[in-house]
Every structure is written in C-alpha cells, then in structure tokens.
Design an enzyme around this catalytic site. Structure first.
Site, PDB file in Angstrom:
ATOM      1  N   THR A  55       0.871  -1.338  -0.087  1.00  0.00           N
ATOM      2  CA  THR A  55      -0.068   0.192   0.012  1.00  0.00           C
ATOM      3  C   THR A  55       0.949   1.075   0.152  1.00  0.00           C
ATOM      4  O   THR A  55       2.033   1.190   0.103  1.00  0.00           O
ATOM      5  CB  THR A  55      -0.912  -0.141   1.329  1.00  0.00           C
ATOM      6  OG1 THR A  55      -2.170   0.771   0.859  1.00  0.00           O
ATOM      7  CG2 THR A  55      -0.358   0.385   2.438  1.00  0.00           C
ATOM      8  N   CYS A  60      -2.808   8.458   6.024  1.00  0.00           N
ATOM      9  CA  CYS A  60      -3.418   7.039   6.884  1.00  0.00           C
ATOM     10  C   CYS A  60      -2.228   6.148   7.432  1.00  0.00           C
ATOM     11  O   CYS A  60      -1.330   6.338   7.309  1.00  0.00           O
ATOM     12  CB  CYS A  60      -3.924   6.494   5.629  1.00  0.00           C
ATOM     13  SG  CYS A  60      -5.357   7.157   4.751  1.00  0.00           S
ATOM     14  N   HIS A  77      -5.863  -0.412   5.802  1.00  0.00           N
ATOM     15  CA  HIS A  77      -5.207   0.790   5.490  1.00  0.00           C
ATOM     16  C   HIS A  77      -6.390   1.768   5.778  1.00  0.00           C
ATOM     17  O   HIS A  77      -7.555   1.821   5.234  1.00  0.00           O
ATOM     18  CB  HIS A  77      -4.932   0.950   4.190  1.00  0.00           C
ATOM     19  CG  HIS A  77      -4.666   2.246   3.450  1.00  0.00           C
ATOM     20  ND1 HIS A  77      -3.631   2.349   2.388  1.00  0.00           N
ATOM     21  CD2 HIS A  77      -4.841   3.587   3.887  1.00  0.00           C
ATOM     22  CE1 HIS A  77      -3.470   3.752   2.014  1.00  0.00           C
ATOM     23  NE2 HIS A  77      -4.266   4.578   2.922  1.00  0.00           N
TER      24      HIS A  77
END
Lengths: 215, 120
Positions: A55, A60, A77
C-alpha cells in the site's frame, strides 16, 4: 535448453484468493518475484499463501498483523474522520473512532477466522504522516488512535515507522513478517494526495455504519 | 432496569458498546467470550443478549444455540453484532436462533433503536 527460462512460464499461477477479498487488486510483482495484493484507503487484505501486501500511505495508517507461528496475516489502511460533525454531542470520541475500530477488528477477525491465534499476533505500524497541506494533523490523530487501540487490546507493537512528512510505500510479507518501507518523493505523490483527499472526504461525510436485519 | 449482556472478545469494542448501552439507559453485563457469557447469563437474568460472532473458546453462534437451550433464554432477544456481512454466517446465526444481525461498524442511535424495537 533455454526453453524453461522463458519469462512468462516462470510466473507461477496466483494462489486462490480468500473469500471476501475478491475485489482487491492482485498482480504479479516482477521486482520482488511474488504475487502481490495492493490495497487502497479503506481496504484490507489477508493471505495464507505468502503473498505480498502493498500500500501507499500519506496520513493514513496501515497495521500489518500476522500470526507469527502460522504465517497468516495481512494489512489494513485507514484514517479517522477528522471533522467535528461526527464528534459533536453525545457519543463523542466513540463516533470518530468507529472507522478505526472497524478497520482493526475486521483485520484481526479475518486472521483469527483463518486459524490465527490472538496470543501469537505480531503487529507492525506504518504511516500517519503529516503530508496533506492545509489540514490539521490527521496523521497524528490516526497514530494516537491505533496506539490506544492496541494497548486496550493488549497487543504489542514490534516495529513501527510513523509520522514525519514523507509519504511511504509499504511492502509486507505476512508469512515471514518482513516489511520494506520506501519514502516517496513528495512532489511525485499527486495520485496519493488525490486518493487520500477523496478518502478523507468519504469518511467525513459517510456515516460509518453496517446493515441491520431482523429475522 | 433492563439488563443487557454484551459479549465481545475485543476490549475496545466492549468499551464502545457498553458506553452506548449505558448512555441509552440500560444496565450492562460484559463478557469476553461465549463461555464467560453463558456463565453470566445463568447468574443474571438478562433481558437481551448482544453478541459478537468471531470469538475464542465459544463463538457467538454456539453461544446462541446454548442460550436457546436454557428455559430462561428461549425467548430473550439475541442480536449479533459482527464484522461478518456474508450470507452464510447470517443464515447460520438465524438457524441458531438469533433475533437479528447487525453489521459493524454500528451507529449508536440505530443500535439503540433496534434494541428498543426487539424489546417491544
């Protein structure tokens, strides 16, 4: 004979996807020579087959969790809503943290469902950068939330790379627990900013709630 | 006071659920898995059971079956509060005797209104 060395024939077939993760983008990662799953903000992925989970994070946070004995694990996430519209009035913080709570619990449950044991869980944390301009420190709040959550759950953090200003690309190998983190150049991260802004807008305007059905 | 047995293996989730239920004027008894919940259900007369599905030792489906086998809990509403949204699990829950299925994350107001509805 050179026949067996043809590039395409060297790619093993992808392992079967676990139920519930059919919508996740999976591909063959040439640089690592593994099958990989790439998750976007709000998604999570769990593998029992030694796939890599990837990711890209701005503000985040991604939790990488696995059963260190069985090598079953994955990544989420997420970010918390930042807008005070969710925290106004009765309910307070509980309303704001529902997203984070769900993201953490959903990941842990998927691992336990596949045979992982709570006592063997190993947690690594990434992200929470202060990367979006003209915004309050969402990253910092995400970090604070996830630390509190893990403390309440009695789960130890064995490694982390949190905060700072640079976006990160995270590669996670749930079978071994190995992680690779690459800092990304801020100016080349437009896609990331746009994606994260869109996600921030979504969590700030969509109430976090599942369906209710009475039998 | 209406007493609710809240069952979840996640301490943070129990905290959030208990906070919501107490705020709604309910008395709350908390358990961290099905085994503990079954003991507490026998010791306390609860008016409603709100349980997670995936839990160690005894899961929410098994707990529901056990409770339905007790005279005191044959007709007490049992609501499942879970991250599971799949049809299979839901069907299993229904067959075990659950009253309803609530998918997390939960909206506190909706949770309370659903509880009031099934309490009648």
């Amino acid at each position: 004979m050179m026949k067996g060395l043809a590039v395409n024939s060297a790619i093993p077939p992808p392992p079967p996807v676990l139920a519930g993760f059919e919508q996740i983008n999976r591909y063959w990662d040439k640089s690592q020579g593994v099958h990989a799953a790439k998750i976007l903000p709000g998604e999570l992925y769990v593998s029992v087959h030694g796939e890599m989970v990837v990711t890209v994070l701005g503000s985040c946070v991604a939790a990488c969790i696995r059963d260190r004995v069985k090598g079953i694990g994955g990544m989420n996430h997420f970010m918390l809503p930042q807008d005070s519209q969710h925290s106004h009035g009765w309910g307070g913080d509980a309303l704001v943290t529902r997203y984070g709570n769900w993201a953490m619990e959903a990941l842990i449950n998927e691992i336990l469902k596949r045979g992982g044991k709570r006592g063997y869980l190993e947690v690594k944390l990434f992200g929470g950068g202060q990367v979006l301009e003209n915004m309050t420190d969402i990253g910092g709040r995400n970090i604070e939330f996830v630390r509190t959550y893990l403390k309440d759950e009695g789960l130890e953090i064995v490694a982390e790379d949190l905060g700072g200003r640079a976006p990160r690309k995270v590669l996670y190998f749930p079978d071994t627990g190995a992680c690779r983190v690459r800092r990304l150049n801020r100016v080349t991260s437009d896609t990331l900013y746009n994606r994260e802004r869109a996600y921030a807008k979504k969590v700030n305007t969509t109430p976090a709630e599942g369906s209710i059905e009475l039998f | 006071m209406t007493r609710i047995l809240a069952v979840d293996d996640s301490a943070s989730m129990r905290q959030m659920v208990a906070f919501t239920l107490k705020g709604g004027g309910f008395d709350v008894v908390e358990a961290s898995d099905g085994v503990e919940a079954l003991e507490l259900a026998k010791e306390n007369d609860c008016d409603l059971v709100l349980t997670d599905v995936n839990m160690p030792n005894m899961d929410g489906i098994e707990l529901t079956k056990e409770l339905r086998g007790l005279a005191n809990y044959k007709f007490v509403p049992i609501l499942m509060l879970t991250t599971e949204s799949g049809m299979d699990k839901k069907t299993e829950g229904r067959a075990a005797g659950a009253t309803g299925w609530i998918v997390k994350p939960f909206n506190p107001d909706q949770l309370l209104s659903t509880i009031k509805k099934v309490l009648g």
